[in-house]
Design an enzyme around this catalytic site. Structure first.
Site, PDB file in Angstrom:
ATOM      1  N   GLY A   1      10.046  64.101  71.612  1.00 13.74           N
ATOM      2  CA  GLY A   1       9.967  65.540  71.316  1.00 13.74           C
ATOM      3  C   GLY A   1      11.331  66.166  71.095  1.00 13.74           C
TER       4      GLY A   1
ATOM      5  N   ARG B   1      16.034  57.112  61.367  1.00 12.57           N
ATOM      6  CA  ARG B   1      17.357  56.563  61.040  1.00 12.57           C
ATOM      7  C   ARG B   1      18.467  57.232  61.858  1.00 12.57           C
ATOM      8  NH1 ARG B   1      18.286  53.662  56.153  1.00 12.57           N
ATOM      9  NH2 ARG B   1      16.289  52.974  55.345  1.00 12.57           N
TER      10      ARG B   1
ATOM     11  N   TYR C   1      30.128  67.246  61.675  1.00 14.00           N
ATOM     12  CA  TYR C   1      29.195  67.847  62.636  1.00 14.00           C
ATOM     13  C   TYR C   1      29.740  69.215  63.019  1.00 14.00           C
ATOM     14  CZ  TYR C   1      26.007  67.823  66.700  1.00 14.00           C
ATOM     15  OH  TYR C   1      25.009  68.092  67.610  1.00 14.00           O
TER      16      TYR C   1
END
Lengths: 535, 535
Positions: A120, A198, A450
């Site tokens: 989740g 992935r 990121y």
């Protein structure tokens, strides 16, 4: 106990230091918190289930709430506001591949939709049910959480697909082995979810992405079971591991996952040092990757992130000490933090450190006595970042991240484009956004990027979601138009599906659509995820 | 000049030493050569072309002969006997992607079949035309042989797909870079062919297989151009590099290939040493791979191959010296040769050698003064082995190889099964077969297995082919039934297509068939290759 409306276990929190909070506020202004709803009030909204009664299906309201959302920002808003709109009609907890097959057969018989559910932890809407005329069953794989077989000679471990990170590692390490896959979601995310989307872990430089670890296994499809054999390498046509990985449940549900493991390394060390500039930090990371120096991680924070982390992660005294030391050594506000690790035999690590130190010297990096201490601090807190959202949320501060990867010659362009897009996305409302970035997965060819951003919650949930949509939408456009992937490590889900055509092209989309059409012509498996289906 | 009926350039030969020849004969008995036909006599058999006249199409008889066969053993017999049966109706030599597109459009307009042709080095029947009601055009990619772009920052090179190994390396090395892909066919095979068939080179331990090198490019399909973008790593659904690689021309024709390159290494060394037994040799290779020691190659010859190479590759005096020395050091006929290499910085190589020597000592390997000399000899002659077939053929000795890969726990089982199958395949004719094996590509999970076999030509070409069919067929059955791939590095072509269902399973085959059906519904692209098409 696991939070029903946020990240992780409710006994764990990640505090923000006072001066860290002040830094965020200095960017975005004084925030105001939105009120959370209670679990009970949401449970009261759960409608009657449309699923047939069956021993494998639970229609308990709390379970349906707890499986209704992942961890994307819109998911978070739904859980905090109680505006769920849609819940799954029931949850199944299969314990074997046979039971998964049985559930798929049931889905045909009773014409319902299934959503595979690992930990989740999706941040892209993989498990969020959508309004549908058909009933929706969420399949929680969590009971298939065992190490089923360990072949020590071939170093292949077989796991139930629902095994979460800590159980993967504890079961392996008890026998002297490790997978070494550490995404930030590691506490909760599962091995089947990693393969289906992935995933990539923090130490991919040594262990590889899940693509390199995944050795084969069992995929239950609408057409029957696909057994993917373990073969070290083959030139016999396209690799079914690669064809099925990243299909995000649309071709079938992984039930058993075989992975390549290695013996636990003799030694592991993490270190932090500081570079005088972004250019220098990036150059070190690029050199390490392109020279193939055996490291296990290499992260470069830009100056904004370096400053943010120095504030957020320290006491004021520690911060002043570090800042003073680095200024004394000649590093100003342009300094960039480098976090890196070596994992392996002592002999190899020594050689790797020698090689990396040579590059660090060349680019005038400063490590000194702090390097090892700060490295240990990073390693200790590495899975704690997701807990930050809980803390800032209580103060009215929203936080989310965006990520991509691109070739080295496009890294600056993309990073600057993403940061600029985020910083300016709310200008029309006069809102400021705090933004910073690091490179965390480096390759010879390029790097992941990121980016973290903080913004103020609006006066209502609706308006807060509208803010996020502007931030996310504008920046995903920048990525999609910029020779970069819409996701390096979080998958596609529903949130990134609109950007797939730009990345895959007309014929790439055709490949994916053709496979889905052939394997699931009725679109019962996670429709709307990965690609936008025609209505 | 390139041989029209065998391997490589006719100025190059690989001699077999007298005692080496004697060793082969001691296994298989006295051979008798079959007579070769002349190029002219074959040219006289070339029928009228069924292709339309077009400036891009040549129908010259000699060119059609020279493009009619690859290098499989049946191809060889066809070229030596003159029994070709089928020739392509013409050859095209496109110089641009646009011309390839034009040819594919012509194929639709005039309803003919196309066969993509790289270096003509297939050993599995990829380029061998079959009887067909439609005309057949072979597309020779050899004029697209340039380095089109080199991005030094991202270390990505773009090549025309028809660039052969030596031109890949010479164009890169002139700028300080290397691809490092060295299959034994390197002299002639092309970068597009490597990608289309999932090739692997001798130094895959450092550089990876072509799968790891291939970064993107252009595929011309019947539905239009598929541009595969260069992205270092992505979680955005299945990777189109992986979906198209290994399709062997059936989804389209690569015209531009982008590859990940690296700077030429500071140092490269190859060494040979000897282990007391197969078990010891295999253990060293497995340890090197599983400990992730940065080497560039690791090959283990079994005792039979060790003996064969020691005889075939030396003068009698050299052989006696080596044999005497090794016996003096306690190694008997069970000894196994280990060939290995390090490539990288001097610093890393030193560390790698230290690590590998530790393992060699543990398993009682003998290197000594010979290690480096023999390593250099190997490196010098590494692409010469295919020339051996020419030499033995003239004596009536046929030679071929078979290869696979499998997990470590299955390596002995598979190697023994393959060798036994080959050794006994001609028992019904009372014929003996000489067989030996090495492991050449080692992975944490397992290894490739490469078996060479010599047998006597029969009294006729037809009977010689029948012998080969028994050898190949029986042994491919052993592979297909044994948790191993039908090809680790040579692809599928026509020869391995019957074994694909055993490896891929029903649903794996369905994936491949579905993609072909969607991308080339008329089956104009290399039909019969990769999978057996329904008639």
């Amino acid at each position: 106990m696991r939070r029903w409306n946020g990240w992780g276990d409710d006994s764990t929190t990640k505090e923000v230091s006072e001066h860290g909070g002040a830094l965020i506020r200095s960017f975005i202004g004084e925030p105001k918190a939105l009120a959370d709803v209670s679990l009970e009030s949401v449970m009261a909204k759960v409608p009657a289930s449309r699923l047939p009664k069956h021993p494998l299906i639970s229609t308990d309201a709390e379970e349906r709430v707890r499986h209704a959302r992942g961890q994307s920002f819109p998911d978070w808003l739904a859980m905090r506001s109680g505006d769920f709109d849609v819940f799954p009609d029931g949850i199944a907890y299969p314990e074997t591949s046979t039971q998964v097959r049985e559930i798929l057969d049931l889905a045909v018989e009773h014409d319902f939709i299934v959503i595979p559910y690992g930990g989740g932890t999706s941040v892209a809407g993989h498990i969020t049910p959508q309004e549908n005329a058909k009933a929706i069953l969420t399949i929680d794989m969590g009971r298939m959480n065992q190490l089923m077989e360990l072949n020590e000679e071939s170093q292949i471990a077989t796991f139930g697909a629902g095994t979460p990170g800590p159980q993967v590692e504890s079961q392996l390490q008890a026998r002297g082995y490790t997978l070494g896959h550490y995404p930030q979601s590691w506490e909760l995310s599962t091995i089947g979810g990693w393969v289906a989307t992935r995933s990539s872990g923090q130490q991919s430089l040594r262990y590889g992405r899940i693509e390199q670890m995944f050795a084969g296994g069992k995929l239950e499809t609408m057409l029957g079971t696909m057994d993917i054999p373990t073969i070290p390498a083959s030139s016999a046509g396209p690799d079914m591991r690669e064809v099925t990985m990243g299909m995000e449940g649309r071709m079938g549900i992984y039930t058993e996952v075989k992975v390549r493991v290695v013996r636990v390394a003799q030694e592991e060390k993490f270190m932090v040092c500081f570079m005088p500039s972004w250019e220098a930090g990036k150059a070190v990371a690029r050199e390490v990757a392109q020279q193939k120096i055996p490291m296990s991680m290499m992260r470069v924070s830009n100056a904004a992130e370096t400053r943010a982390h120095a504030n957020l992660g320290t006491t004021l005294k520690q911060f002043k000490l570090l800042d003073g030391y680095l200024r004394f050594r000649g590093l100003d506000d342009n300094r960039c933090m480098l976090t890196f690790g070596v994992t392996g035999s002592k002999l190899q690590n020594k050689s790797s450190m020698k090689q990396v130190k040579k590059i660090l010297r060349q680019y005038k990096g400063i490590g000194g006595p702090l390097a090892n201490i700060m490295g240990s601090i990073w390693a200790h807190g590495r899975f704690k970042f997701p807990y930050l959202r809980e803390t800032t949320w209580a103060q009215g501060i929203a936080v989310d991240t965006l990520e991509t990867s691109t070739d080295w010659d496009n890294v600056d362009n993309m990073m600057n484009g993403m940061e600029e897009s985020l910083r300016t996305a709310l200008k029309d409302e006069g809102e400021e956004v705090m933004v910073f970035t690091h490179l965390s997965h480096v390759y010879g060819q390029g790097s992941s990027i990121y980016t973290t951003y903080f913004f103020r919650c609006a006066d209502t949930y609706e308006n807060t979601l509208a803010r996020w949509k502007k931030l996310k939408g504008n920046t995903c456009d920048v990525i999609a138009q910029g020779r970069a992937t819409i996701s390096h490590q979080h998958g596609v889900g529903r949130d990134h599906a609109p950007y797939m055509p730009a990345e895959k092209g007309e014929l790439g989309m055709r490949v994916i659509e053709t496979l889905i059409k052939d394997f699931d012509p009725e679109k019962r498996l996670n429709p709307g995820v990965l690609i936008e289906d025609d209505k």
